[in-house]
Design an enzyme around this catalytic site. Structure first.
Site, PDB file in Angstrom:
ATOM      1  N   THR A 110     -11.243  -5.721  15.696  1.00  0.00           N
ATOM      2  CA  THR A 110     -11.294  -6.065  16.815  1.00  0.00           C
ATOM      3  C   THR A 110     -11.866  -4.601  17.849  1.00  0.00           C
ATOM      4  OG1 THR A 110      -9.694  -7.453  17.117  1.00  0.00           O
ATOM      5  CG2 THR A 110     -10.400  -7.052  19.767  1.00  0.00           C
ATOM      6  N   GLU A 111     -12.859  -4.770  18.178  1.00  0.00           N
ATOM      7  CA  GLU A 111     -13.098  -3.910  18.994  1.00  0.00           C
ATOM      8  C   GLU A 111     -13.827  -2.512  18.132  1.00  0.00           C
ATOM      9  OE1 GLU A 111     -13.813  -4.386  21.962  1.00  0.00           O
ATOM     10  OE2 GLU A 111     -12.408  -6.305  22.497  1.00  0.00           O
ATOM     11  N   LEU A 112     -13.919  -3.171  16.475  1.00  0.00           N
ATOM     12  CA  LEU A 112     -14.338  -2.378  16.010  1.00  0.00           C
ATOM     13  C   LEU A 112     -12.714  -1.089  15.936  1.00  0.00           C
ATOM     14  CD1 LEU A 112     -18.176  -1.136  16.069  1.00  0.00           C
ATOM     15  CD2 LEU A 112     -16.899  -3.365  14.882  1.00  0.00           C
TER      16      LEU A 112
ATOM     17  N   TRP B  85     -15.408   0.845  19.691  1.00  0.00           N
ATOM     18  CA  TRP B  85     -17.221   1.136  20.025  1.00  0.00           C
ATOM     19  C   TRP B  85     -16.862   0.812  21.450  1.00  0.00           C
ATOM     20  CZ3 TRP B  85     -19.413  -4.041  18.114  1.00  0.00           C
ATOM     21  CH2 TRP B  85     -18.465  -5.225  19.560  1.00  0.00           C
TER      22      TRP B  85
END
Lengths: 303, 409
Positions: B149-151, B303
């Site tokens: 999730t979200e890198l 990210w």
């Protein structure tokens, strides 16, 4: 004061504040004109009869307001909210209305040295109402909110500061609602007592039905108290770190109060965020805006 | 020789949360419908019409026009697939068509688009497995590459991904991790020998995702041939350009009127004009290229925003309190054996809920405001905490029923 206005002979600006001064302003403008002077009339709207009466204006006062606004060369309102009322309820051309939001001198609060302990905070959570007890400020709404909150927050008490024509009714209504022991009244407060009451409070609630601006909300913030305000207010245009509900949405306001009382994280975020927002507030800002509006007014009459 | 080549690797994130309604303190114990069904349905349909359906159609055309040379990858969260099935099944069909071309790779992630990695590895792994199961059921497909999730990434993510037999992990190509090194190569994580890391080229990715319609940007207007020339400039200095972005970039974050679809329509052809360029999916990149160095990431990377850290989700005390209190319930929820309760608890883990509580107004806060399901971050905190309170009551009542010892909160 630096010279912010062009140096002109025969310079007259008539700046009047709310309805009681409008007739004098109109007369002054006519006299000036007869004397051959440029005298733009600026009316500054801090509140309208619509606000004060929660939508049931006294036609006499309303008539004076409308005439003043029509005669004015420029109008200053203390919020976009009030600007809309002036357009909608008084039929005024939006072009001549300027918004100058009110402010506070935050530096005065910052240098403030009132550091006290409030033993009551060990036992009670305090919800504050502060304002004239008139229909405009919604003290009756506040009581209904208090009733809802008191049922699920046994430690909460409600302090209502201020006086006004509804005061006797509000005191009696509190007992009728069965929260006579949970609602405490203080009379009109000022000076250190005013600061104290803000600081004792865990949350300040402005239940106004129609609030052109609402400086008390800024005072609460400056004293480090989170605020809950109504959408029908001007201050909601300048502060983001607050909770905001429709004045009629009793349950939502109560919901907000419970959350603020329960979660210190929420209190901290609201308090610190709002303090950050008002850090640079001062009366200099609206004063400068007024000066630039004076310039606009003069330009109507040409050089 | 191969090292002259540049491969362009697209990955699109497809996600919609189950947004909470303004759940009030007076709803606690009375109603347990936490999610705003009407709003979720409305938004899903809107985004399907503006983005998912037209973009899928376009990508399918491009794959056909280029004889399969155009290749992309998607990560579809479990919660967006659930909403497709419930509100708009044709979107599933349209992704199915893409997967059937063989030119589209699907990635693995947590079912609920959660930050479970940070709070519970047990839950993290369970959610990855749930997601794998869902992807197998719908697409008959087994993902080989993992993206969190979200890198959200550190060495431990690579370690766990290796244990779960993935071949690669997607990582943000943040400057402070790479230093002088380029994101246009594969890297090897610390502590996981069989994992290759693909690093997002955030400059080129964000040129499309964030700056495409920004008129004050000196790259504006961004055309397909201009962008292709930037890709060509990497030729000889890198193996792969990883363009990672939200799929909603197409038609939702960048409206159709900005020309984003025209850009996408021409981009593959422009890039393929250069004989040394091609498109690859993450698995193909991993098969083709070797890592050029080690990447040691100890602190958490993501990210988001300029900081590339967790401050968008866990930056203030409301966010941290909400998520900590949520994960405190894990054992009780799982022991309750109550499927609905577990599902609600998991939907609350979706990262968006914490993102909505973000108070970083003053810098990159505008983006947060735009994507906020609530008017104010404080409102989302209040609704969330009220919901948690209701869940505690459900847990308590449930425990009484089964005669289990549960603390009364």
């Amino acid at each position: 004061m630096p010279r912010l206005l062009p140096e002109r002979r025969n310079l007259i600006i008539i700046h009047c504040h709310d309805w009681m001064t409008y007739p004098a302003g109109i007369v002054a403008k006519n006299i000036a004109r007869r004397l051959g002077k440029d005298a733009p009339l600026i009316v500054h709207v801090h509140a309208t009869e619509i606000d004060r009466t929660a939508g049931n204006p006294n036609p006499f006062v309303y008539g004076i307001e409308k005439k003043g606004m029509k005669e004015a060369d420029l109008i200053i309102t203390v919020s976009n909210y009030t600007k809309d009322i002036v357009i909608r309820n008084y039929g005024i051309d939006p072009e001549k209305i300027h918004v100058v939001h009110n402010s506070i001198d935050y530096f005065e609060f910052e240098s403030e040295k009132l550091i006290e302990d409030y033993p009551i905070k060990k036992y009670r959570k305090i919800v504050l109402f502060l304002g004239r007890m008139t229909i405009q400020k919604g003290p009756d709404h506040f009581l209904r909110v208090a009733k809802m909150v008191s049922e699920i927050e046994p430690d909460a008490i409600f302090v209502m500061g201020g006086s006004g024509d509804m005061f006797p009714y509000i005191v009696e209504e509190a007992t009728r609602l069965g929260i006579g022991d949970r609602v405490l009244f203080t009379d009109f407060l000022s000076g250190d007592d005013l600061k104290r009451i803000y600081r004792i409070a865990d949350v300040y609630v402005m239940t106004s039905v129609s609030e052109p601006f609402g400086i008390t909300a800024l005072e609460a913030i400056a004293n480090g108290t989170p605020i809950i305000i109504t959408k029908q207010s001007g201050v909601s245009e300048v502060i983001r770190n607050c909770l905001i509900a429709d004045f009629w949405d009793i349950e939502m306001i109560a919901n907000y109060i419970v959350a603020v009382l329960r979660y210190k994280e929420l209190r901290n975020c609201l308090r610190n965020g709002a303090l950050e927002e008002i850090r640079n507030f001062s009366w200099d800002i609206p004063a400068r805006k007024c000066l630039s509006i004076y310039n606009d007014a003069l330009s109507i009459y040409g050089k | 020789m191969e090292n002259k080549m540049v491969s362009v690797c697209f990955y699109f994130q497809v996600h919609q949360p189950y947004r909470l309604r303004k759940y009030r303190v007076f709803d606690i114990g009375r109603y347990s419908n936490y999610f705003d069904e009407e709003k979720n349905r409305e938004i899903l349909n809107k985004v399907a019409d503006k983005c998912y359906l037209p973009a899928n159609r376009l990508i399918l055309d491009l794959i056909n026009e280029t004889d399969g040379k155009f290749r992309v990858s998607f990560s579809l969260t479990g919660v967006v697939l659930d909403q497709f099935q419930e509100y708009r099944p044709e979107v599933i069909d349209s992704f199915q068509e893409l997967v059937d071309t063989g030119c589209v790779e699907l990635l693995s992630e947590t079912y609920y688009h959660s930050l479970a990695f940070l709070y519970s590895e047990r839950e993290f792994i369970e959610q990855i497995e749930l997601h794998r199961k869902k992807i197998r059921e719908i697409f008959n497909y087994k993902p080989k590459v993992f993206r969190n999730t979200e890198l959200v990434y550190n060495n431990r993510v690579a370690y766990l991904a290796e244990k779960m037999e993935y071949k690669g992990v997607l990582v943000e190509g943040a400057d402070y991790i790479l230093g002088w090194r380029s994101p246009n190569f594969l890297y090897r994580p610390k502590m996981a020998n069989n994992i290759k890391l693909l690093l997002k080229n955030y400059r080129l990715s964000d040129d499309i995702a964030f700056r495409f319609s920004l008129q004050s940007w000196d790259g504006w207007p961004l055309t397909a041939d201009k962008f292709a020339s930037w890709i060509n400039a990497i030729n000889g200095n890198g193996n792969v350009v990883n363009l990672f972005m939200d799929y909603e970039t197409f038609g939702e974050h960048q409206w159709k009127e900005t020309g984003i679809f025209e850009f996408l329509r021409h981009l593959p052809h422009e890039i393929l004009k250069h004989p040394d360029n091609n498109f690859m999916t993450p698995s193909e990149v991993i098969k083709t290229y070797e890592p050029v160095g080690d990447l040691d990431v100890r602190n958490i990377l993501s990210w988001a925003d300029i900081e590339r850290d967790l401050s968008a989700w866990l930056g203030n005390e409301m966010q941290r309190t909400a998520i900590e209190k949520l994960y405190e319930l894990e054992n009780a929820v799982k022991e309750s054996k109550d499927g609905e309760l577990l599902e609600d608890w998991r939907r609350l883990q979706t990262a968006d809920h914490f993102y909505y509580m973000c108070t970083k107004w003053f810098n990159d806060g505008d983006v947060h405001k735009y994507f906020n399901a609530f008017d104010r971050p404080h409102d989302s905190f209040i609704a969330f905490m009220n919901v948690l309170e209701d869940m505690r009551i459900r847990l308590y009542e449930n425990s009484e029923k089964v005669g289990m010892e549960v603390k009364k909160w």
